[in-house]
Design a protein around this motif. Structure first.
Motif, mmCIF file in Angstrom:
data_model
loop_
_atom_site.group_PDB
_atom_site.id
_atom_site.type_symbol
_atom_site.label_atom_id
_atom_site.label_comp_id
_atom_site.label_asym_id
_atom_site.label_seq_id
_atom_site.Cartn_x
_atom_site.Cartn_y
_atom_site.Cartn_z
ATOM 1 N N SER A 1 -7.176 -6.999 -51.467
ATOM 2 C CA SER A 1 -7.174 -7.964 -51.903
ATOM 3 C C SER A 1 -5.874 -8.162 -52.504
ATOM 4 C CB SER A 1 -8.360 -9.233 -52.265
ATOM 5 O OG SER A 1 -8.587 -8.343 -53.096
ATOM 6 N N ALA A 2 -5.318 -9.805 -52.550
ATOM 7 C CA ALA A 2 -3.685 -9.846 -53.143
ATOM 8 C C ALA A 2 -4.662 -11.533 -53.654
ATOM 9 C CB ALA A 2 -2.529 -9.796 -52.564
ATOM 10 N N GLU A 3 -4.806 -12.308 -54.731
ATOM 11 C CA GLU A 3 -4.920 -12.927 -55.546
ATOM 12 C C GLU A 3 -4.590 -14.573 -55.464
ATOM 13 O OE1 GLU A 3 -8.267 -13.876 -53.260
ATOM 14 O OE2 GLU A 3 -8.711 -12.164 -53.549
ATOM 15 N N THR A 4 -2.896 -13.846 -56.104
ATOM 16 C CA THR A 4 -1.997 -14.984 -56.448
ATOM 17 C C THR A 4 -1.228 -14.988 -55.344
ATOM 18 O OG1 THR A 4 -2.596 -13.441 -58.691
ATOM 19 C CG2 THR A 4 -0.363 -14.772 -58.792
ATOM 20 N N LEU A 5 -0.208 -15.763 -55.148
ATOM 21 C CA LEU A 5 0.163 -15.957 -53.720
ATOM 22 C C LEU A 5 1.479 -16.928 -54.654
ATOM 23 C CD1 LEU A 5 1.892 -16.807 -51.207
ATOM 24 C CD2 LEU A 5 0.413 -19.102 -51.132
ATOM 25 N N ILE A 6 2.840 -16.655 -54.972
ATOM 26 C CA ILE A 6 3.460 -17.530 -55.515
ATOM 27 C C ILE A 6 4.681 -17.744 -54.193
ATOM 28 C CG2 ILE A 6 6.179 -17.391 -57.219
ATOM 29 C CD1 ILE A 6 3.747 -14.856 -58.746
ATOM 30 N N GLU A 7 4.834 -18.830 -54.168
ATOM 31 C CA GLU A 7 5.607 -19.217 -52.884
ATOM 32 C C GLU A 7 7.123 -19.746 -53.776
ATOM 33 O OE1 GLU A 7 3.126 -22.188 -49.283
ATOM 34 O OE2 GLU A 7 3.263 -22.433 -51.693
ATOM 35 N N GLY A 8 8.747 -19.058 -52.903
ATOM 36 C CA GLY A 8 9.215 -19.384 -53.658
ATOM 37 C C GLY A 8 10.390 -19.692 -52.022
ATOM 38 N N ASP A 9 12.091 -19.697 -52.951
ATOM 39 C CA ASP A 9 12.556 -19.776 -51.589
ATOM 40 C C ASP A 9 14.231 -18.350 -52.397
ATOM 41 O OD1 ASP A 9 14.459 -20.086 -49.839
ATOM 42 O OD2 ASP A 9 15.368 -22.730 -51.201
ATOM 43 N N TRP A 10 13.809 -17.100 -51.376
ATOM 44 C CA TRP A 10 14.330 -15.986 -51.944
ATOM 45 C C TRP A 10 15.803 -16.596 -50.862
ATOM 46 C CZ3 TRP A 10 9.260 -15.938 -52.983
ATOM 47 C CH2 TRP A 10 9.105 -16.143 -54.210
ATOM 48 N N ASN A 11 16.901 -16.308 -51.096
ATOM 49 C CA ASN A 11 17.402 -15.650 -49.801
ATOM 50 C C ASN A 11 19.068 -15.354 -50.706
ATOM 51 O OD1 ASN A 11 17.059 -17.881 -47.533
ATOM 52 N ND2 ASN A 11 16.978 -19.369 -49.363
ATOM 53 N N VAL A 12 19.229 -14.186 -49.454
ATOM 54 C CA VAL A 12 20.388 -12.922 -50.287
ATOM 55 C C VAL A 12 21.598 -12.592 -49.202
ATOM 56 C CG1 VAL A 12 21.248 -10.482 -50.290
ATOM 57 C CG2 VAL A 12 18.664 -11.626 -51.807
ATOM 58 N N THR A 13 22.599 -13.550 -49.188
ATOM 59 C CA THR A 13 23.589 -13.360 -48.074
ATOM 60 C C THR A 13 24.200 -12.390 -48.305
ATOM 61 O OG1 THR A 13 23.083 -15.588 -46.953
ATOM 62 C CG2 THR A 13 25.572 -14.651 -46.540
ATOM 63 N N PHE A 14 25.300 -11.346 -47.365
ATOM 64 C CA PHE A 14 25.653 -10.394 -48.347
ATOM 65 C C PHE A 14 26.303 -9.929 -46.230
ATOM 66 C CE2 PHE A 14 21.220 -8.726 -46.872
ATOM 67 C CZ PHE A 14 21.468 -7.758 -45.934
ATOM 68 N N ARG A 15 27.996 -9.068 -46.906
ATOM 69 C CA ARG A 15 28.102 -8.203 -45.486
ATOM 70 C C ARG A 15 28.565 -6.892 -45.971
ATOM 71 N NH1 ARG A 15 31.666 -12.384 -43.898
ATOM 72 N NH2 ARG A 15 32.040 -14.240 -44.719
ATOM 73 N N LEU A 16 28.557 -6.370 -44.717
ATOM 74 C CA LEU A 16 28.422 -5.127 -44.217
ATOM 75 C C LEU A 16 29.595 -4.221 -44.041
ATOM 76 C CD1 LEU A 16 24.642 -4.043 -42.997
ATOM 77 C CD2 LEU A 16 25.213 -4.174 -45.577
ATOM 78 N N ASP A 17 30.892 -5.192 -44.334
ATOM 79 C CA ASP A 17 32.332 -4.490 -44.578
ATOM 80 C C ASP A 17 32.447 -3.116 -44.956
ATOM 81 O OD1 ASP A 17 32.577 -7.431 -42.892
ATOM 82 O OD2 ASP A 17 32.959 -8.196 -44.944
ATOM 83 N N GLY A 18 33.133 -2.435 -43.981
ATOM 84 C CA GLY A 18 33.548 -0.996 -44.620
ATOM 85 C C GLY A 18 32.659 -0.381 -44.317
ATOM 86 N N ILE A 19 31.557 -0.208 -44.294
ATOM 87 C CA ILE A 19 29.957 0.983 -44.359
ATOM 88 C C ILE A 19 29.963 0.867 -43.362
ATOM 89 C CG2 ILE A 19 27.431 0.573 -44.730
ATOM 90 C CD1 ILE A 19 28.069 -1.051 -46.722
ATOM 91 N N ASP A 20 29.674 2.098 -42.766
ATOM 92 C CA ASP A 20 29.866 2.700 -41.729
ATOM 93 C C ASP A 20 28.518 2.815 -41.393
ATOM 94 O OD1 ASP A 20 29.894 4.786 -39.607
ATOM 95 O OD2 ASP A 20 29.660 6.401 -40.787
ATOM 96 N N LYS A 21 27.758 2.066 -40.340
ATOM 97 C CA LYS A 21 26.267 1.701 -39.891
ATOM 98 C C LYS A 21 26.130 2.799 -38.960
ATOM 99 C CE LYS A 21 27.781 -2.156 -39.529
ATOM 100 N NZ LYS A 21 28.961 -1.759 -40.059
#
Length: 359
Positions: A339-359
């Motif tokens: 069980s998990a009883e404590t709900l926290i509603e938020g607005d998490w948004n992370v924007t990023f780029r992967l330029d230059g990374i060998d995927k």
């Protein structure tokens, strides 16, 4: 729910919590290099851990806990890791994207949650859950299915780490990505409880419900006719099935588990449990059937559905054990109740780029 079933299946390929905790303890003690050759995990756990590492080739090298885990399992891979260092704070919690690996329309992501620097609350202090509220978008494709697995909590850094997998209908593009989360569940706990089989009935009444999800090792074709799904309607195309007509939702505990019916008929042991009102919490159970020799087994299949009582949404699961049982009195059952009883509603948004990374 389907997301919950997907998550359960996905969790099975992640490293065990015991392996992670043991590893962290070794690294913090500064003995990991000396003990590396003497620490031999079980084959299954080791293979699962390697699956985790090879699926995540991009990681924040300065993250002490997760980097040490990767370095221990694959030093060569750890040398190639690249930090992302993108974060967002909401409701006193800072979410950070630590690593990501894109492979076509699938993405493996490592994120962390910690108490914000200016927070006076202790919201992050152990195991947590993202509550099926996350997604990845490249502004063209968006995730349509996902799973989340809690990795570990590091008290020294006050960080909870998660491994997230998401999938889209189309391939992701790395030029610009956004990972989002809308809610987290804190204060997760688990408890082992016995499930009393003495009240099992052999001719249970049933009712037709609309399913929110189903899953298990047995396919639909392998089930007895009484357990097979019924097609939905034009108004609601979701499949339906007959379940035990047991204790009504209105008589179940809203904030706890309630065993609502157990029946053995048509060669199937059926165990039905209500998870209570899950609008702002999350509860689920892993059941184990044990015979007189101590052998244990999971259910062969399970179905889930919701029932509304006023403003509350009660979640039900019914597990099937499909085998002939000569003497039910020779069997016992217990469950691990999460069980998990404590709900926290938020607005998490992370924007990023992967330029230059060998995927």
């Amino acid at each position: 729910m389907f997301e919950s079933r997907y998550k359960e299946a996905y969790d099975a390929i992640a490293p065990s919590q015991e392996l992670v905790e043991n590893l962290i303890g070794r690294t913090k003690a500064g003995n990991i290099k000396n003990k590396r050759n003497r620490f031999v995990p079980k084959v299954a756990a080791a293979a699962a851990a390697v699956c985790l590492v090879t699926a995540v080739p991009v990681c924040a090298a300065q993250v002490p806990v997760f980097y040490r885990i990767v370095e221990y399992l694959s030093p060569a891979l750890a040398d190639q890791l690249v930090p992302i260092e993108e974060s967002c704070t909401s409701q006193g919690i800072t979410m950070q994207v630590e690593a990501i690996h894109l492979e076509g329309n699938e993405a493996e992501i490592i994120i962390s949650m910690r108490d914000a620097d200016d927070s006076t609350q202790d919201l992050v202090h152990g195991e947590m859950d993202l509550y099926d509220s996350y997604g990845l978008s490249d502004y063209v494709s968006d995730s349509v299915i996902g799973g989340c697995h809690f990795l570990t909590y590091d008290a020294q850094e006050d960080k909870a780490y998660f491994q997230v997998t998401v999938r889209s209908d189309h391939a992701y593009h790395a030029e610009k990505l956004k990972f989002r989360a809308r809610a987290v569940l804190c204060d997760k706990s688990e408890e082992i409880r016995d499930v009393d089989l003495s009240g099992t009935v052999y001719d249970a009444k049933t009712k037709l419900v609309t399913l929110s999800g189903s899953g298990g090792l047995m396919t639909e074709e392998m089930l007895p006719d009484s357990l097979r799904k019924v097609s939905g309607t034009s108004e609601d195309p979701r499949p339906r099935t007959n379940v035990i007509d047991g204790i009504a939702a209105a008589d179940c505990a809203a904030d706890d588990f309630t065993v609502t019916g157990i029946a053995y008929q048509d060669g199937v042991l059926r165990v039905q449990i209500c998870m209570g009102d899950n609008w702002e919490s999350d509860r689920h159970v892993a059941l184990f059937l044990r015979d007189s020799d101590g052998n244990e087994r999971h259910s062969d299949r399970s179905v889930g559905w919701d029932e509304e009582v006023g403003d509350a949404r009660y979640v039900f699961y019914e597990d099937y054990y499909i085998e002939d049982i000569d003497e039910l009195s020779d069997y016992t059952m217990y469950g691990i109740f999460y069980s998990a009883e404590t709900l926290i509603e938020g607005d998490w948004n992370v924007t990023f780029r992967l330029d230059g990374i060998d995927k």
